[in-house]
Design a protein around this motif. Sequence first.
Motif, PDB file in Angstrom:
ATOM      1  N   ASP A  72      11.607 -11.281 -13.023  1.00  0.00           N
ATOM      2  CA  ASP A  72      12.708 -10.364 -12.731  1.00  0.00           C
ATOM      3  C   ASP A  72      12.799 -10.111 -11.234  1.00  0.00           C
ATOM      4  OD1 ASP A  72      13.436 -10.063 -15.389  1.00  0.00           O
ATOM      5  OD2 ASP A  72      12.119  -8.347 -15.693  1.00  0.00           O
ATOM      6  N   ASN A  73      11.642 -10.046 -10.576  1.00  0.00           N
ATOM      7  CA  ASN A  73      11.558  -9.825  -9.136  1.00  0.00           C
ATOM      8  C   ASN A  73      10.224 -10.390  -8.661  1.00  0.00           C
ATOM      9  OD1 ASN A  73       9.422  -7.813  -9.412  1.00  0.00           O
ATOM     10  ND2 ASN A  73      11.020  -6.500 -10.226  1.00  0.00           N
ATOM     11  N   VAL A  74      10.053 -10.423  -7.362  1.00  0.00           N
ATOM     12  CA  VAL A  74       8.782 -10.904  -6.816  1.00  0.00           C
ATOM     13  C   VAL A  74       8.132  -9.744  -6.076  1.00  0.00           C
ATOM     14  CG1 VAL A  74       7.654 -12.624  -5.367  1.00  0.00           C
ATOM     15  CG2 VAL A  74       9.731 -13.215  -6.565  1.00  0.00           C
ATOM     16  N   GLN A  75       7.219  -9.094  -6.766  1.00  0.00           N
ATOM     17  CA  GLN A  75       6.461  -7.987  -6.198  1.00  0.00           C
ATOM     18  C   GLN A  75       5.013  -8.155  -6.623  1.00  0.00           C
ATOM     19  OE1 GLN A  75       8.432  -4.547  -7.779  1.00  0.00           O
ATOM     20  NE2 GLN A  75      10.180  -4.732  -6.401  1.00  0.00           N
ATOM     21  N   GLN A  76       4.109  -7.461  -5.942  1.00  0.00           N
ATOM     22  CA  GLN A  76       2.689  -7.608  -6.261  1.00  0.00           C
ATOM     23  C   GLN A  76       2.395  -7.265  -7.715  1.00  0.00           C
ATOM     24  OE1 GLN A  76       0.556  -5.331  -3.303  1.00  0.00           O
ATOM     25  NE2 GLN A  76       0.622  -7.015  -1.838  1.00  0.00           N
TER      26      GLN A  76
END
Length: 193
Positions: free
Chosen positions: A69-73
């Motif tokens: 869905d997104n690129v986060q840690q």
Amino acid sequence: MTLSGVVECDETYVVAGHKGQPEKVAGAGRKPRRRRLKGARGRGTKATEKPPIFGMIQRSGEAIIRMLDNVQQETIKPLIIQTVAEGTLIHTDEYAIYSRLTDWGYGHKTVNHSASEYARDEDGDGFHEVHVNTIEGLWSLLRSWLRPHRGLSQDKLPLYLAFFEFVYNLKRRGKRLLSSLLVVLLKKPSKSI
């Protein structure tokens, strides 16, 4: 599947909208597109019709590709922990989402693409061992494989990625690929006891 040794991690973005789903297009509050769907430059999210694709590849080994869905840690951490053996050396670019890899129990080396550094020789032997060129090559193959499909639905993109990952990891082409596919497809499910 567990990756180990030297693993490269990277992300790419694929333009994927709501192909064949006019109700979703109307729900998004925009007119249907008659031309190729073009994403905005830079990083995207699933909501902006440019979902991120996260990849991990073991050098001389297998690859794992997932749409996110997104690129986060907090998005990539569970994927890395599930698929990469603790203590493995991971090579990435300098994107901030990778900054906590050492805290998660991995070795971490980076290349600085913004400074035109694409490979680095750290031990002076003339071999540039720090790079993410293996996964960049995988992204090149993925894009050229997806291009003939002329627009992708976000709903179907994970299926395209799974098939591409299967074919890539099989490392067979042509008739040898067909016979391997038939073996997998015609395999009888094992009975559970």
